[in-house]
Scaffold this active site. Structure first.
Site, PDB file in Angstrom:
ATOM      1  N   ARG A 268       0.851  -1.181   0.000  1.00 23.57           N
ATOM      2  CA  ARG A 268       0.000   0.000   0.000  1.00 23.57           C
ATOM      3  C   ARG A 268       0.886   1.230   0.000  1.00 23.57           C
ATOM      4  NH1 ARG A 268      -4.522   2.611   0.158  1.00 23.57           N
ATOM      5  NH2 ARG A 268      -4.769   4.498   1.410  1.00 23.57           N
ATOM      6  N   ASP A 271      -0.610   8.175   1.465  1.00 23.20           N
ATOM      7  CA  ASP A 271      -0.219   9.581   1.594  1.00 23.20           C
ATOM      8  C   ASP A 271      -0.760  10.140   2.905  1.00 23.20           C
ATOM      9  OD1 ASP A 271       1.093   9.583  -0.888  1.00 23.20           O
ATOM     10  OD2 ASP A 271      -0.809   9.845  -1.924  1.00 23.20           O
ATOM     11  N   CYS A 284     -12.699  10.619   6.407  1.00 20.92           N
ATOM     12  CA  CYS A 284     -12.055   9.965   5.273  1.00 20.92           C
ATOM     13  C   CYS A 284     -11.724   8.515   5.628  1.00 20.92           C
ATOM     14  CB  CYS A 284     -10.784  10.720   4.855  1.00 20.92           C
ATOM     15  SG  CYS A 284      -9.526  10.782   6.148  1.00 20.92           S
ATOM     16  N   GLU A 315       0.515  15.639   3.062  1.00 21.54           N
ATOM     17  CA  GLU A 315      -0.723  15.944   3.777  1.00 21.54           C
ATOM     18  C   GLU A 315      -1.747  16.642   2.881  1.00 21.54           C
ATOM     19  OE1 GLU A 315      -3.511  15.915   6.238  1.00 21.54           O
ATOM     20  OE2 GLU A 315      -1.654  15.416   7.305  1.00 21.54           O
ATOM     21  N   ASP A 355      -5.472  18.075  -6.714  1.00 18.62           N
ATOM     22  CA  ASP A 355      -4.452  17.185  -6.158  1.00 18.62           C
ATOM     23  C   ASP A 355      -3.084  17.678  -6.606  1.00 18.62           C
ATOM     24  OD1 ASP A 355      -2.790  14.931  -5.571  1.00 18.62           O
ATOM     25  OD2 ASP A 355      -4.482  13.577  -5.811  1.00 18.62           O
ATOM     26  N   ARG A 357      -0.144  15.799  -5.507  1.00 21.12           N
ATOM     27  CA  ARG A 357       0.783  14.762  -5.051  1.00 21.12           C
ATOM     28  C   ARG A 357       1.741  14.297  -6.140  1.00 21.12           C
ATOM     29  NH1 ARG A 357      -3.539  10.781  -2.362  1.00 21.12           N
ATOM     30  NH2 ARG A 357      -4.748  11.666  -4.095  1.00 21.12           N
TER      31      ARG A 357
END
Length: 444
Positions: A268, A271, A284, A315, A355, A357
């Site tokens: 896995r 984040d 979440c 984060e 997003d 990331r």
């Protein structure tokens, strides 16, 4: 308009800094060098820079990453060691809590487990966001260190035991059983873990994102308020140590099996979500999915495979926790309440983007580990899946979060993500179904 005049007056070692032009004159004394050496200007900076050839197959050919601010002439990288904590190091020096010329004693700090080298380390296009030799710096570059060059690891590997409270009921009911190697009788789990600071190879990073290197350098310089002038004045320096969060990788099972193509790998990539991961917020699915990932990793390791949890410091989808909390307020207060059909729209209204990331960089850690296939991929993210596929890493099975683990208030998030393209074995919700899914009010 206020005019500011700055005067520097040397007095032996200290200097007096006088700032005038405000309502009252202020002055302070501090010990500092008489001259500020700008590394972006000609002079001693980089004069004796250690050669660095990114993607070379051996450490001798590649050379070390040298980012110590104490020795500008040897530097071959922009930025400083310690990632996001480099600024705290500077504060420690400014307050005299840390000597400017301190060097770490690396005795007995060698990795607790061997990782690599792997063939991917010799391909400059495979790893662009971390230094594959970073955990071996004290060993493979020992001669440079003995020669007086301040070289520091950007990766550290150790061993530990962890405890996950949610797994205790599974031990009690026999869903998982201790084996004495991976999972102990007291519920502790044996792991190896690696902390990784980011090290960016700018030409490779630009190629990965499909942008020009000059444009990337200029934008990084401008959007950080001019933090690193060498980005635009020193194109000969190809490596940047950005002051951003890194990652921690947890390994379950025998690490020496990880690059064996016969080994079953479960993984896995998670984040960071402080609210859920640490404090159990139910807005979440982050902590429940992380815990399920750990469960799958333990099961896989007990069967002779290797489990991996990659924990990225990103984060709030790398938008930051302040932005995330602003979005929470906007979602809960909007007309009609917190709804799945407006989930991403509210994020864009605040952040301007859904997003940040940049999952394009995520596969680098798997190249570092020599992994070409992941058998059990504990993630529903299409962005992460596609990033791995682009880098030639095969996913055999994708594992969704079990419905029983989804908190009630997290239905908005998970259903919105399914509609946006996340993997789902239960089907994609339609517009009418999506509009009917609502979360709690802000004050409930």
């Amino acid at each position: 308009m206020v005019k500011v005049v700055v005067e520097l007056q040397p007095v032996d070692n200290p200097v007096t800094l006088t700032i005038s032009g405000f309502s009252r004159e202020k002055s302070m004394e501090y010990s500092a060098p008489r001259h500020i050496r700008l590394t972006s200007h000609p002079g001693s900076a980089g004069r004796d820079a250690v050669p660095l050839r990114w993607g070379a197959s051996s450490p001798g050919e590649r050379g070390p990453v040298v980012a110590s601010p104490a020795e500008p002439r040897y530097r071959n990288a922009v930025g400083s060691y310690s990632g996001a904590y480099a600024v705290y190091r500077a504060l420690a020096v400014a307050t005299r809590a840390l000597a400017r010329d301190h060097r770490p004693d690396l005795t007995d700090t060698a990795p607790a487990a061997l990782i690599g080298p792997h063939p991917q380390w010799g391909d400059p296009s495979k790893i662009v966001s971390l230094d594959p030799w970073g955990h071996l710096a004290g060993e493979v570059f020992a001669e440079h260190i003995r020669g007086g060059i301040d070289i520091r690891p950007t990766i550290a590997v150790t061993r530990a035991r962890i405890t996950t409270p949610e797994l205790r009921p599974l031990l009690t009911d026999g869903t998982i059983r201790p084996d004495g190697e991976v999972l102990l009788d007291n519920g502790e789990i044996r792991v190896t873990k690696a902390a990784i600071d980011p090290v960016w190879h700018l030409p490779g990073l630009a190629a990965r994102f499909g942008v020009g290197e000059a444009e990337l350098r200029r934008t990084l310089f401008e959007e950080t308020g001019g933090m690193f002038p060498e980005l635009v004045t020193r194109p000969d320096i190809e490596v940047l140590l950005p002051p951003v969060g890194g990652m921690t990788v947890y390994f379950f099972g025998a690490l020496d099996r990880i690059a064996d193509p016969e080994t079953v790998i479960a993984c896995r990539v998670h984040d960071e979500c402080n609210g859920s991961d640490v404090f159990g917020s139910d807005i979440c699915t982050c902590r429940p999915y992380l815990v399920h990932g750990i469960e799958v990793c333990v099961e896989t390791a007990q069967k002779g495979g290797v489990g991996i949890i990659v924990y990225n410091r990103k984060e709030g989808r790398a938008l930051g926790e302040v932005t995330k909390f602003l979005v929470y307020n906007a979602r809960k207060r909007q007309l009609g309440g917190d709804r799945a059909d407006t989930y991403f729209r509210r994020t864009e209204c605040v952040a301007g983007v859904q997003d940040m990331r940049f999952q394009e960089l995520m596969p680098d850690v798997f190249h570092w580990l020599g992994i070409r296939r992941i058998d059990r991929w504990v993630s529903m993210s299409n962005l992460k899946r596609d990033a791995l596929a682009t880098q030639g890493i095969e996913i055999v099975e994708q594992v969704a979060i079990p419905e029983r683990l989804v908190p009630l208030d997290a239905a908005v998030e998970i259903e919105a993500k399914k509609a946006a393209g996340y993997f789902t074995p239960t089907g994609v919700p339609g517009p009418q179904e999506l509009g009917a899914i609502k979360g709690r009010a802000l004050d409930d």
